[in-house]
Design an enzyme around this catalytic site. Structure first.
Site, short mmCIF file in Angstrom:
data_model
loop_
_atom_site.label_atom_id
_atom_site.label_comp_id
_atom_site.label_asym_id
_atom_site.label_seq_id
_atom_site.Cartn_x
_atom_site.Cartn_y
_atom_site.Cartn_z
CB CYS A 7 30.74 27.95 43.59
SG CYS A 7 29.96 29.55 43.36
CG ASN A 10 27.98 34.11 45.27
OD1 ASN A 10 27.75 35.41 45.78
ND2 ASN A 10 27.49 33.26 45.39
CB CYS A 12 26.82 28.67 38.64
SG CYS A 12 26.95 29.92 36.82
NE ARG A 13 30.33 25.67 40.53
CZ ARG A 13 31.87 25.54 40.64
NH1 ARG A 13 32.18 24.21 40.87
NH2 ARG A 13 32.40 26.51 40.73
CB SER A 14 27.78 29.16 46.12
OG SER A 14 28.16 30.42 45.59
CG ASP A 123 32.87 26.15 36.61
OD1 ASP A 123 31.40 26.58 36.55
OD2 ASP A 123 33.66 26.61 36.81
P1 4NP Z 1 30.03 29.34 39.91
O1 4NP Z 1 30.48 29.25 38.35
O2 4NP Z 1 31.46 29.19 40.48
O3 4NP Z 1 29.25 28.03 40.03
O4 4NP Z 1 29.43 30.51 40.02
C1 4NP Z 1 31.45 30.15 37.53
C2 4NP Z 1 30.81 31.42 37.16
C3 4NP Z 1 31.67 32.11 36.46
C4 4NP Z 1 33.08 31.71 36.06
C5 4NP Z 1 33.39 30.45 36.53
C6 4NP Z 1 32.70 29.71 37.27
N1 4NP Z 1 34.08 32.58 35.44
O5 4NP Z 1 35.12 32.04 34.97
O6 4NP Z 1 33.67 33.84 35.32
#
Ligand code: 4NP
Length: 154
Positions: A7, A10, A12-14, A123
């Site tokens: 993702c 790294n 939240c989703r992955s 997201d």
């Molecule tokens: P992820 O979510 O890609 O599912 O881990 C996010 C975590 C952090 C951010 C964006 C999406 N960020 O902008 O910091």
């Protein structure tokens, strides 16, 4: 077989996909046969545990993400893994731009591969608690389909 979930951050989703899919493998005794990891295309959260909202939502469904730490995707991952599964179109585009000609890994969108009703895991980072439940719902469905695929391939 080696599977990498990717993702953006790294956190939240992955990591959710890593925890859910690893638990699926453990349940059927295949965890020693499949290497599972996750990474982010961005480097903002490297070394950090998953987002607290992610960890709590996962814990309520009995997934333990507490030992996971964020890392950034590296070009070498294209040869370290057999299957790289991106969470959304933007992640997939970022990976395609990094992909060397020598890449051996197959690259795909996690949900689209299994023709679920959505193509992407949205997201959840800037949204509310519902988003984290939706992430888990989608990832649980796709993980069941991935488990069926992996069992067929082993
Ligand atoms: P992820 O979510 O890609 O599912 O881990 C996010 C975590 C952090 C951010 C964006 C999406 N960020 O902008 O910091």
């Amino acid at each position: 077989m080696r599977v990498l979930f990717v993702c953006l951050g790294n956190i939240c989703r992955s990591p959710t996909a890593e925890g859910v899919f690893r638990q699926r493998l453990q349940k059927v005794g295949l965890d020693a046969h499949v290497l599972v990891d996750s990474a982010g295309t961005g480097d903002w959260h490297v070394g950090k545990a998953p987002d607290r909202r992610t960890t709590l939502a996962a814990q309520q469904r009995n997934y333990d993400l507490s030992t996971l730490r964020a890392r950034q995707f590296a070009v070498e991952d294209f040869s370290r893994f057999d299957l790289i599964l991106a969470m959304d179109h933007s992640n997939l585009r970022n990976l395609q731009a990094l992909r060397p000609d020598t890449a051996t890994a197959e690259l795909d969108l996690f949900l689209r591969r299994y023709q679920l009703e959505l193509d992407e895991v949205p997201d959840p980072y800037y949204g509310g608690a519902d988003g984290f439940e939706q992430v888990l719902d989608l990832i649980e469905q796709a993980s069941d389909a991935l488990l069926a695929e992996v069992r067929g391939r082993l």
